[in-house]
Design a protein around this motif. Structure first.
Motif, mmCIF file in Angstrom:
data_model
loop_
_atom_site.group_PDB
_atom_site.id
_atom_site.type_symbol
_atom_site.label_atom_id
_atom_site.label_comp_id
_atom_site.label_asym_id
_atom_site.label_seq_id
_atom_site.Cartn_x
_atom_site.Cartn_y
_atom_site.Cartn_z
ATOM 1 N N GLU A 25 0.853 -1.191 0.000
ATOM 2 C CA GLU A 25 0.000 0.000 0.000
ATOM 3 C C GLU A 25 0.888 1.240 0.000
ATOM 4 O O GLU A 25 1.365 1.663 1.056
ATOM 5 C CB GLU A 25 -0.930 -0.002 1.211
ATOM 6 C CG GLU A 25 -1.858 -1.208 1.265
ATOM 7 C CD GLU A 25 -2.864 -1.100 2.397
ATOM 8 O OE1 GLU A 25 -3.147 0.032 2.837
ATOM 9 O OE2 GLU A 25 -3.346 -2.151 2.845
ATOM 10 N N THR A 27 0.254 4.292 -0.106
ATOM 11 C CA THR A 27 -0.252 5.437 0.663
ATOM 12 C C THR A 27 -0.086 5.245 2.168
ATOM 13 O O THR A 27 -0.292 6.189 2.943
ATOM 14 C CB THR A 27 -1.745 5.649 0.356
ATOM 15 O OG1 THR A 27 -2.496 4.477 0.732
ATOM 16 C CG2 THR A 27 -1.951 5.929 -1.129
ATOM 17 N N LEU A 28 0.270 4.051 2.587
ATOM 18 C CA LEU A 28 0.427 3.779 4.015
ATOM 19 C C LEU A 28 1.755 4.365 4.508
ATOM 20 O O LEU A 28 2.801 4.173 3.885
ATOM 21 C CB LEU A 28 0.393 2.276 4.267
ATOM 22 C CG LEU A 28 0.399 1.823 5.733
ATOM 23 C CD1 LEU A 28 -0.880 2.264 6.432
ATOM 24 C CD2 LEU A 28 0.562 0.304 5.807
ATOM 25 N N ARG A 308 -4.843 2.979 10.774
ATOM 26 C CA ARG A 308 -5.010 2.096 9.624
ATOM 27 C C ARG A 308 -4.448 0.705 9.910
ATOM 28 O O ARG A 308 -4.961 -0.297 9.421
ATOM 29 C CB ARG A 308 -4.335 2.702 8.390
ATOM 30 C CG ARG A 308 -5.014 3.960 7.888
ATOM 31 C CD ARG A 308 -4.280 4.519 6.664
ATOM 32 N NE ARG A 308 -4.283 3.562 5.534
ATOM 33 C CZ ARG A 308 -3.696 3.806 4.373
ATOM 34 N NH1 ARG A 308 -3.070 4.964 4.182
ATOM 35 N NH2 ARG A 308 -3.738 2.906 3.407
ATOM 36 N N GLY A 360 -7.899 -0.716 8.998
ATOM 37 C CA GLY A 360 -7.455 -1.361 7.764
ATOM 38 C C GLY A 360 -6.893 -2.744 7.999
ATOM 39 O O GLY A 360 -7.296 -3.725 7.374
#
Length: 778
Positions: A25, A27-28, A308, A360
């Motif tokens: 991911e 964007t993490l 998340r 998440g």
């Protein structure tokens, strides 16, 4: 969910999981991840070692990508983050204990004490050496010993040890001299005087501080004593003055808390510990969150803020939920009622809050197998309940319980191939990102081969400087132990010696090596003309023997063994002792030079407390050859006196007559040639076994019989346990292994009836000696 082998492996798996999430991911970010742990102090060192910063000059394939992650540890205890409060905590811990030597040495090595007394790393190491050599064991003085019923024993206290150290700065340890109850320590140089003074000051101040942390008194007295302890023992750098401000604030807070209780009750040391422990342990804070770094914190209320990724680390059975220990001061625990606080119930609620805070990903790590035995271990009860809930809610496509999809059992080692096999550990691709471990796993696929010989073939001739003019003592040492000579002189290898560590217990027995050291000192004193009663008094003050009558009885036994050796040696020392300087030109142009001490008239006399061994006789033989070849006469002889092989207190004598000067030069040149050969390869020639073989052959035994005799001596003299022999030939070294490793000699023309190289080498060294030696026991 990840089941791992122990806590350390959990942290390694966590690193791989996080890198995998960041990779999957884009964007993490680290700030979107929170790691919750029931015991943050236990995992803090493991986190520092696993998520350490990568070196600036390291290549992409040399370090793990997880090393570049910035990690912040929150909620750590004040004793871990503030060295001054750690010092206070340590003082409270040892105040009613024995105050062992290691306690004092560790305090001296702590940062506040080092800063206060300007001690560097070398100073701390020197103090540790003094603690060992001076015999420091436990207790500042007799007053501390009195608390444990042994106030009459001053041996092993720091007071006695400091007397030795300070007296050693004023006088040398010579002629068994001592002053009162103090024997000077012989390892205090003029450059150490200032350090000895600082050590004395540290111990004196520590005695004052610990003396004030005793008895019963109001809270003000206790916290005034702790304030004074910081003044006497603690120091900080100018940039770390916040540590002192924080430490004073914590002590003031505890003082005010005790006063607010009313009545100003008298406190004991356990009460003070309890008051401060609540303030020194880790507490939830707002520092370290949402800073852009990966945050690790304790599992406490208000920590389950939505993230998340939520990671629960260390969810081991027995470690979570955290139990409530019965406290004698907590009346509520004696008869609990519904509605009162229960730590285990609160922890279950914290676990539920953490699970629901994951928006998440939820990652749970626990020890699912023992790291030593591999035995399966269950997770913490809440984790097991969560797995049961998942099984009840869903099944896999194959109809298996849901836990088979979410629970991953990891191998013990980071180099296991399953870490790099796609889909083997729950990830669609390889689980691990460790390039170094991947190369190790590939190397592990290769064929396993047995270790080969230490050397496939002898090395070439050494550097000419190494073969230049020889020192007599070096020649003797190399011949006594040819394998050690090869490792040290040719390869530059020194095997690590067993380091002496600080011992906190008064000795009640002394091992064989310790008895030999004491006996050797008694023998040296007797031969120097020192009265043995005075030497006995010096040994009792050294601190290495058991105290009082136990040490006296041991000394009397050692004295009984020393006296026959000394008396036998005196028969050959009627003439004054002198030292001979020898220079022997060899046929190849080199020279053997050195000094021979202990020459009485024409007799080379040496007395040893050890049992008369092959190496002692070899030293006497080489020195006699050098003296004879240098003087050009055969007037000299050599006498070596030691303990007899029997258990009785007898002396063994080896008397050697000198060969003709030309013959002596020939034998000496032959020994030098063997020494040169020993610098090219490890010669299979252990001294004791070689001497036994040569004596058996000289007595008429067949080679096979002589080898059996040599094998018994090889094991009986513990040459099979010699670290140098084991380094070259393996841990299970035997005389048969030495023969198999080098079966055929390259010494053509020497004793053609010998079938082994060991036999040829043994007779080259020992046959001339045996021909000129006579041994007896008196």
């Amino acid at each position: 969910m990840h089941a791992c082998h122990g806590r350390s492996r959990q942290v390694e798996v966590l690193r791989e999981v996080l890198i995998g999430l960041f990779d999957a991911e884009p964007t993490l970010e680290p700030r979107d991840v929170i790691v919750l742990c029931p015991d943050i102090e236990a995992v803090a060192p493991l986190v520092a070692a696993t998520f350490g910063l990568a070196p600036d000059d390291a290549g992409p394939h040399e370090v793990h990508p997880g090393h570049s992650l910035r990690v912040r540890l929150a909620d750590r205890s004040l004793r871990q983050t503030n060295p001054l409060l750690s010092l206070v905590s340590r003082l409270l811990e040892i105040a009613d204990g024995r105050v062992t030597a290691s306690d004092v040495v560790d305090l001296v090595g702590s940062e506040p004490v080092r800063r206060r007394f300007r001690l560097g790393d070398e100073d701390v190491d020197r103090i540790r050496e003094w603690a060992v050599e001076s015999g420091a064991r436990w207790g500042e003085d007799r007053a501390r010993r009195e608390r444990f019923g042994v106030g009459h024993v001053a041996q092993g206290t720091w007071e006695t040890s400091l007397d030795r150290i300070l007296l050693g700065a004023a006088m040398a340890e010579e002629d068994q001299r001592y002053v009162g109850s103090a024997l000077p320590l012989d390892d205090v140089d003029s450059t150490d005087i200032a350090l000895a003074g600082r050590l004395a000051e540290v111990v004196d101040r520590l005695t004052v501080v610990l003396g004030s942390l005793d008895g019963t008194g109001p809270a003000a007295r206790w916290f005034d004593a702790l304030d004074r302890a910081l003044d006497l023992l603690g120091g900080t750098a100018p940039a770390d003055l916040w540590q002192e401000v924080e430490a004073r604030a914590v002590l003031d807070e505890a003082r005010r808390g005790a006063a607010a209780a009313g009545g100003d009750p008298d406190l004991r040391l356990p009460d003070v510990r309890a008051l401060l422990s609540r303030r020194l342990r880790g507490r939830p804070t707002r520092a370290g969150f949402r800073t852009g770094a990966l945050t690790m914190c304790s599992l406490e209320p208000m920590r389950a803020v939505p993230h998340r990724v939520v990671v629960l680390l260390g969810m081991d059975d027995g470690a979570f939920p955290r139990g409530s220990r019965a406290d004698g001061d907590d009346i509520l625990l004696r008869d609990p009622l519904v509605g009162e606080r229960d730590r285990r119930t609160e922890d279950r609620q914290l676990f539920l809050d953490a699970v629901t805070a994951a928006t998440g990903h939820l990652v749970v790590l626990y020890s699912g197998a023992d790291e030593r035995t591999g035995a399966s271990r269950p997770p913490a009860v809440p984790v097991g309940e969560l797995l049961d809930a998942l099984d009840g809610a869903a099944t896999t496509a194959d109809g298996d319980p849901a836990r088979h999809r979410v629970l991953v059992r990891h191998p013990l080692q980071t180099v296991d191939e399953r870490n790099f096999t796609a889909g083997a550990l729950g990830a669609p691709g390889p689980f691990s990102y460790d390039a170094v471990a991947h190369r190790a796993a590939l190397a592990g696929r290769g064929d396993r081969t047995a270790p080969g010989a230490f050397l496939a073939a002898p090395l070439g001739p050494p550097d000419p400087a190494m073969l230049a003019d020889l020192d007599l003592d070096e020649l003797v040492r190399d011949l006594e132990h040819p394998v050690r000579a090869f490792l040290r002189r040719r390869l530059g290898l020194s095997l690590p010696a067993e380091a002496q560590d600080v011992d906190d217990h008064l000795p009640l027995t002394v091992d064989g090596l310790g008895q030999w050291v004491v006996g050797d000192r008694l023998l040296a004193a007797a031969l120097a003309g020192v009265d043995l009663d005075r030497a006995r008094g010096a040994e009792l003050r050294r601190g290495a023997l058991p105290p009082l009558r136990l040490g006296g009885a041991l000394l009397d036994d050692l004295r009984g063994r020393v006296e026959p050796i000394a008396e036998t040696a005196r028969r050959h020392t009627s003439a004054p002792a002198r030292t001979l300087d020898v220079t022997v030109p060899l046929p190849d142009g080199r020279e053997v030079t050195g000094t021979v001490a202990g020459v009485h008239g024409d007799v080379l006399v040496r007395a040893v407390y050890s049992k008369l061994a092959a190496k002692h006789r070899l030293r006497a033989w080489v020195q006699l050859l050098a003296v004879t070849a240098a003087s050009g006469t055969r007037a000299h002889s050599a006498v070596t006196v030691g303990r007899s092989p029997s258990t009785r207190a007898l002396a063994a004598i080896a008397t050697m007559t000198a060969p003709a000067p030309d013959e002596a030069l020939e034998h000496l040149a032959e020994l030098v040639a063997l020494r040169d050969a020993a610098l090219s390869e490890p010669l299979p020639l252990p001294s004791a076994a070689g001497c036994a073989y040569a004596r058996a052959r000289d007595a008429g035994d067949l080679p096979e019989q002589a080898l059996l005799t040599a094998d018994r001596e090889f094991r009986g003299s513990y040459e099979n346990l010699d670290d140098h022999h084991r380094y070259v030939w393996g841990d299970d070294v035997s005389l048969g292994l030495l023969l198999a490793a080098d079966p055929v000699g390259r010494e053509g023309g020497w004793w053609p009836d010998e079938g082994t190289r060991f036999g040829v080498l043994a007779r080259r060294v020992w046959q001339p000696l045996i021909a000129h030696e006579r041994t007896e026991t008196v």
